[in-house]
Design a protein around this motif. Structure first.
Motif, PDB file in Angstrom:
ATOM      1  N   GLN A   1     -12.769   5.762   5.535  1.00 31.53           N
ATOM      2  CA  GLN A   1     -13.230   6.932   4.764  1.00 31.53           C
ATOM      3  C   GLN A   1     -14.614   7.450   5.152  1.00 31.53           C
ATOM      4  O   GLN A   1     -14.843   8.660   5.096  1.00 31.53           O
ATOM      5  CB  GLN A   1     -13.202   6.615   3.268  1.00 31.53           C
TER       6      GLN A   1
ATOM      7  N   ASP B   1     -14.029  -0.848  -5.112  1.00 27.37           N
ATOM      8  CA  ASP B   1     -14.352   0.281  -5.991  1.00 27.37           C
ATOM      9  C   ASP B   1     -13.697   0.198  -7.357  1.00 27.37           C
ATOM     10  O   ASP B   1     -14.124   0.878  -8.293  1.00 27.37           O
ATOM     11  CB  ASP B   1     -13.896   1.593  -5.342  1.00 27.37           C
TER      12      ASP B   1
ATOM     13  N   ASP C   1       0.853  -1.196   0.000  1.00 25.82           N
ATOM     14  CA  ASP C   1       0.000   0.000   0.000  1.00 25.82           C
ATOM     15  C   ASP C   1       0.880   1.234   0.000  1.00 25.82           C
ATOM     16  O   ASP C   1       1.940   1.235   0.613  1.00 25.82           O
ATOM     17  CB  ASP C   1      -0.949   0.010   1.208  1.00 25.82           C
TER      18      ASP C   1
HETATM   19  C1  LIG Z   1     -15.767  10.554   2.062  1.00 27.92           C
HETATM   20  C2  LIG Z   1     -16.269   9.144   1.831  1.00 27.92           C
HETATM   21  C3  LIG Z   1     -17.340   8.661   2.566  1.00 27.92           C
HETATM   22  C4  LIG Z   1     -17.802   7.367   2.364  1.00 27.92           C
HETATM   23  N1  LIG Z   1     -18.850   6.908   3.125  1.00 27.92           N
HETATM   24  C5  LIG Z   1     -19.274   5.634   2.976  1.00 27.92           C
HETATM   25  C6  LIG Z   1     -20.316   5.113   3.813  1.00 27.92           C
HETATM   26  O1  LIG Z   1     -20.862   5.821   4.686  1.00 27.92           O
HETATM   27  N2  LIG Z   1     -20.684   3.806   3.640  1.00 27.92           N
HETATM   28  C7  LIG Z   1     -20.094   3.003   2.701  1.00 27.92           C
HETATM   29  O2  LIG Z   1     -20.448   1.821   2.596  1.00 27.92           O
HETATM   30  N3  LIG Z   1     -19.124   3.472   1.893  1.00 27.92           N
HETATM   31  C8  LIG Z   1     -18.688   4.758   2.002  1.00 27.92           C
HETATM   32  N4  LIG Z   1     -17.692   5.241   1.205  1.00 27.92           N
HETATM   33  C9  LIG Z   1     -17.148   4.376   0.149  1.00 27.92           C
HETATM   34  C10 LIG Z   1     -16.103   3.424   0.691  1.00 27.92           C
HETATM   35  O3  LIG Z   1     -15.147   4.112   1.463  1.00 27.92           O
HETATM   36  C11 LIG Z   1     -15.432   2.706  -0.478  1.00 27.92           C
HETATM   37  O4  LIG Z   1     -16.424   2.041  -1.217  1.00 27.92           O
HETATM   38  C12 LIG Z   1     -14.403   1.703   0.026  1.00 27.92           C
HETATM   39  O5  LIG Z   1     -13.354   2.380   0.667  1.00 27.92           O
HETATM   40  C13 LIG Z   1     -13.851   0.861  -1.126  1.00 27.92           C
HETATM   41  O6  LIG Z   1     -12.960  -0.050  -0.586  1.00 27.92           O
HETATM   42  P1  LIG Z   1     -11.732  -0.557  -1.459  1.00 27.92           P
HETATM   43  O7  LIG Z   1     -11.076  -1.641  -0.674  1.00 27.92           O
HETATM   44  O8  LIG Z   1     -12.166  -0.844  -2.842  1.00 27.92           O
HETATM   45  O9  LIG Z   1     -10.763   0.717  -1.574  1.00 27.92           O
HETATM   46  P2  LIG Z   1     -10.144   1.718  -0.411  1.00 27.92           P
HETATM   47  O10 LIG Z   1     -10.788   1.402   0.867  1.00 27.92           O
HETATM   48  O11 LIG Z   1     -10.261   3.034  -1.011  1.00 27.92           O
HETATM   49  O12 LIG Z   1      -8.644   1.217  -0.372  1.00 27.92           O
HETATM   50  C14 LIG Z   1      -7.763   1.365  -1.446  1.00 27.92           C
HETATM   51  C15 LIG Z   1      -6.341   1.240  -0.908  1.00 27.92           C
HETATM   52  O13 LIG Z   1      -5.472   1.097  -2.009  1.00 27.92           O
HETATM   53  C16 LIG Z   1      -4.322   1.894  -1.814  1.00 27.92           C
HETATM   54  N5  LIG Z   1      -3.789   2.205  -3.143  1.00 27.92           N
HETATM   55  C17 LIG Z   1      -4.429   2.830  -4.153  1.00 27.92           C
HETATM   56  N6  LIG Z   1      -3.655   2.901  -5.234  1.00 27.92           N
HETATM   57  C18 LIG Z   1      -2.474   2.310  -4.902  1.00 27.92           C
HETATM   58  C19 LIG Z   1      -1.274   2.066  -5.600  1.00 27.92           C
HETATM   59  N7  LIG Z   1      -1.116   2.454  -6.874  1.00 27.92           N
HETATM   60  N8  LIG Z   1      -0.248   1.441  -4.966  1.00 27.92           N
HETATM   61  C20 LIG Z   1      -0.393   1.064  -3.664  1.00 27.92           C
HETATM   62  N9  LIG Z   1      -1.518   1.260  -2.957  1.00 27.92           N
HETATM   63  C21 LIG Z   1      -2.546   1.867  -3.567  1.00 27.92           C
HETATM   64  C22 LIG Z   1      -4.836   3.106  -1.057  1.00 27.92           C
HETATM   65  O14 LIG Z   1      -3.793   3.761  -0.360  1.00 27.92           O
HETATM   66  C23 LIG Z   1      -5.882   2.482  -0.148  1.00 27.92           C
HETATM   67  O15 LIG Z   1      -5.330   2.100   1.098  1.00 27.92           O
HETATM   68  C24 LIG Z   1     -17.201   6.535   1.377  1.00 27.92           C
HETATM   69  C25 LIG Z   1     -16.127   7.033   0.630  1.00 27.92           C
HETATM   70  C26 LIG Z   1     -15.647   8.318   0.855  1.00 27.92           C
HETATM   71  C27 LIG Z   1     -14.479   8.842   0.043  1.00 27.92           C
END
Ligand SMILES: Cc1cc2nc3c(=O)[nH]c(=O)nc-3n(C[C@H](O)[C@H](O)[C@H](O)COP(=O)(O)OP(=O)(O)OC[C@H]3O[C@@H](n4cnc5c(N)ncnc54)[C@H](O)[C@@H]3O)c2cc1C
Length: 425
Positions: A50, A306, A42
């Motif tokens: 978030q 996402d 990461d």
């Molecule tokens: C302000 C906000 C409020 C939200 N509120 C809600 C809510 O109330 N309820 C809900 O269900 N969802 C909510 N969401 C949505 C939710 O946060 C996302 O759907 C969720 O975080 C997606 O999880 P993920 O594991 O796909 O990615 P993330 O949790 O975004 O994790 C991605 C990780 O990948 C890492 N990364 C990215 N690119 C690279 C790279 N090139 N190299 C190394 N590491 C990298 C990042 O540093 C991060 O740690 C919200 C989002 C935001 C922004």
């Protein structure tokens, strides 16, 4: 350890996970419990909750309340290693890091999440930060608080009103939560702590390009949220796409509005990981995966959360990423230990929610809905339950209880490194 015939690998693992967000962390914990050789990469050293970033931006919580070092969470699993690095490409069976190092994998999990899109106006980001990182949340908090400080000392009434105007662009759940929280924070600070400011000089604008806020919720819940926000003093502008953003000003429907702070909460785009696989044109930039989360045409690579798109697309929600991470961890353990893996991920909808303000939230469970104090309490309960460990759950629950009783915001800190005064010409 997986066979990797490529030369010049700087590290390798049976399973490499890129991204320790909601999905990646769940997956890593599943693999760790089963003792699978796993490397988690990461670019941040912490997992970020978030959904509560807006509370850091509005001084209700401190950054450390919603972020946890990845090494701390995964340290108990001996077979899991953690690497702080940014991935920029995938070549054959290796990921490429920003400094050119290469990490080989037997299986790869891409869980890199999403980012805000400024619809081709990337220069707006500097003036209108979004809520994607602790840095941005602290920047918003800094700007909000500095605008109030500057308003307190100006003698120009027009400038004072401009400084006390906060614009939130985007009427989805984040915009709604932000608008409600800014209105509460502003009113509280003016009434209690500032001597030269009047509540009637404060404006909170929620600007939405579409015909209603909370477009992803049923219309009656949008109406409820709009009613509650208006009662809290938020002005909602509908069918109002933002046309320009500059320091201290934004333009909506040809009309410039002078503002002390602009917050961006509109439009999400997936991480650029689809481009690493040459798939950036597919599924609106998301990586197309099958029902078992495997990338079409690459059975050794999986994607989730996402940045992935299943045959029946799912919303960009933490609960989707978490459930996929847990499921994929179990699937990979089965595969690696030679058992028949489950083939189809099924999402269980636990309800879509948005907080509006004190005693007001909405919950949509599909067949039934909840609004008002009960929804607000459930929202708080669910968010505390989703926090990464017991220490965070306890800390946040105690702070929310204290805040509910006192209305105080303990994290109203303007940090000394960059206390810029908002520019209003
Ligand atoms: C302000 C906000 C409020 C939200 N509120 C809600 C809510 O109330 N309820 C809900 O269900 N969802 C909510 N969401 C949505 C939710 O946060 C996302 O759907 C969720 O975080 C997606 O999880 P993920 O594991 O796909 O990615 P993330 O949790 O975004 O994790 C991605 C990780 O990948 C890492 N990364 C990215 N690119 C690279 C790279 N090139 N190299 C190394 N590491 C990298 C990042 O540093 C991060 O740690 C919200 C989002 C935001 C922004």
């Amino acid at each position: 350890m997986a066979e990797n015939t490529q030369a010049a690998l700087d590290a390798q693992a049976d399973v490499v996970i890129v991204g320790a967000g909601f999905g990646g962390l769940e997956c890593a914990m599943g693999l760790g419990r089963a003792g699978v050789d796993t490397l988690v990469i990461d670019r941040r050293n912490h997992n970020l909750f978030q959904p509560l970033l807006y509370q850091v931006a509005t001084a209700a919580l401190s950054p450390a309340d919603i972020a946890e070092p990845i090494r701390k969470t995964l340290g108990r699993y001996q077979s899991v290693r953690v690497m702080l690095a940014e991935v920029t490409d995938i070549q054959d069976s290796a990921v490429v890091l920003s400094d050119g190092r290469r990490v080989g994998f037997g299986k790869l999990v891409i869980a890199t999440g999403s980012d805000y899109t400024y619809f081709g106006h990337d220069d707006w980001r500097e003036h209108a930060p979004g809520l994607k990182s602790l840095r941005e949340a602290r920047k918003i908090r800094q700007r909000l608080l500095m605008a109030f400080e500057a308003a307190e000392t100006t003698r120009d009434p027009a400038k004072r009103k401009a400084l006390l105007t906060t614009a939130i662009v985007g009427g989805g759940p984040t915009g709604v939560e932000m608008a409600g929280a800014v209105a509460e924070l502003g009113r509280f600070m003016i009434r209690r702590d500032f001597r030269a400011l009047e509540v009637r000089d404060m404006r909170v604008l929620l600007i939405e390009a579409g015909p209603r806020i909370l477009a992803g919720f049923p219309a009656n819940l949008s109406d409820y949220a709009a009613g509650r926000l208006r009662r809290a003093g938020v002005e909602i502008m509908l069918d109002a796409p933002v046309e320009a953003i500059a320091p201290g000003e934004l333009v909506v429907s040809d009309a410039p509005i002078a503002v002390g702070c602009i917050i961006w909460a509109a439009g999400i785009k997936p991480s650029p990981a689809a481009g690493w696989l040459g798939l950036e044109q597919a599924a609106k930039g998301r990586i197309p995966v099958d029902d078992g989360l495997a990338v079409i045409g690459r059975p050794d690579i999986y994607a989730m959360g996402d940045t992935a798109s299943m045959p029946t697309p799912l919303p960009g929600l933490a609960q989707v990423a978490k459930q996929q991470g847990r499921w994929l961890g179990a699937r990979l353990v089965a595969e690696i230990s030679g058992q028949p893996p489950a083939e189809t991920f099924r999402f269980r909808n636990r309800g879509n929610t948005a907080m509006i303000g004190r005693n007001a939230a909405v919950f949509d469970f599909g067949t039934w809905q909840l609004t008002g104090p009960l929804a607000w309490f459930l929202w708080a309960f669910v968010h505390v339950a989703l926090l990464v460990n017991f220490e965070k759950k306890l800390l946040v629950a105690v702070q929310w209880t204290a805040r509910y009783v006192t209305r105080q915001r303990g994290a109203r800190l303007i940090e000394e490194d960059n206390p810029t005064v908002p520019r209003i010409d």
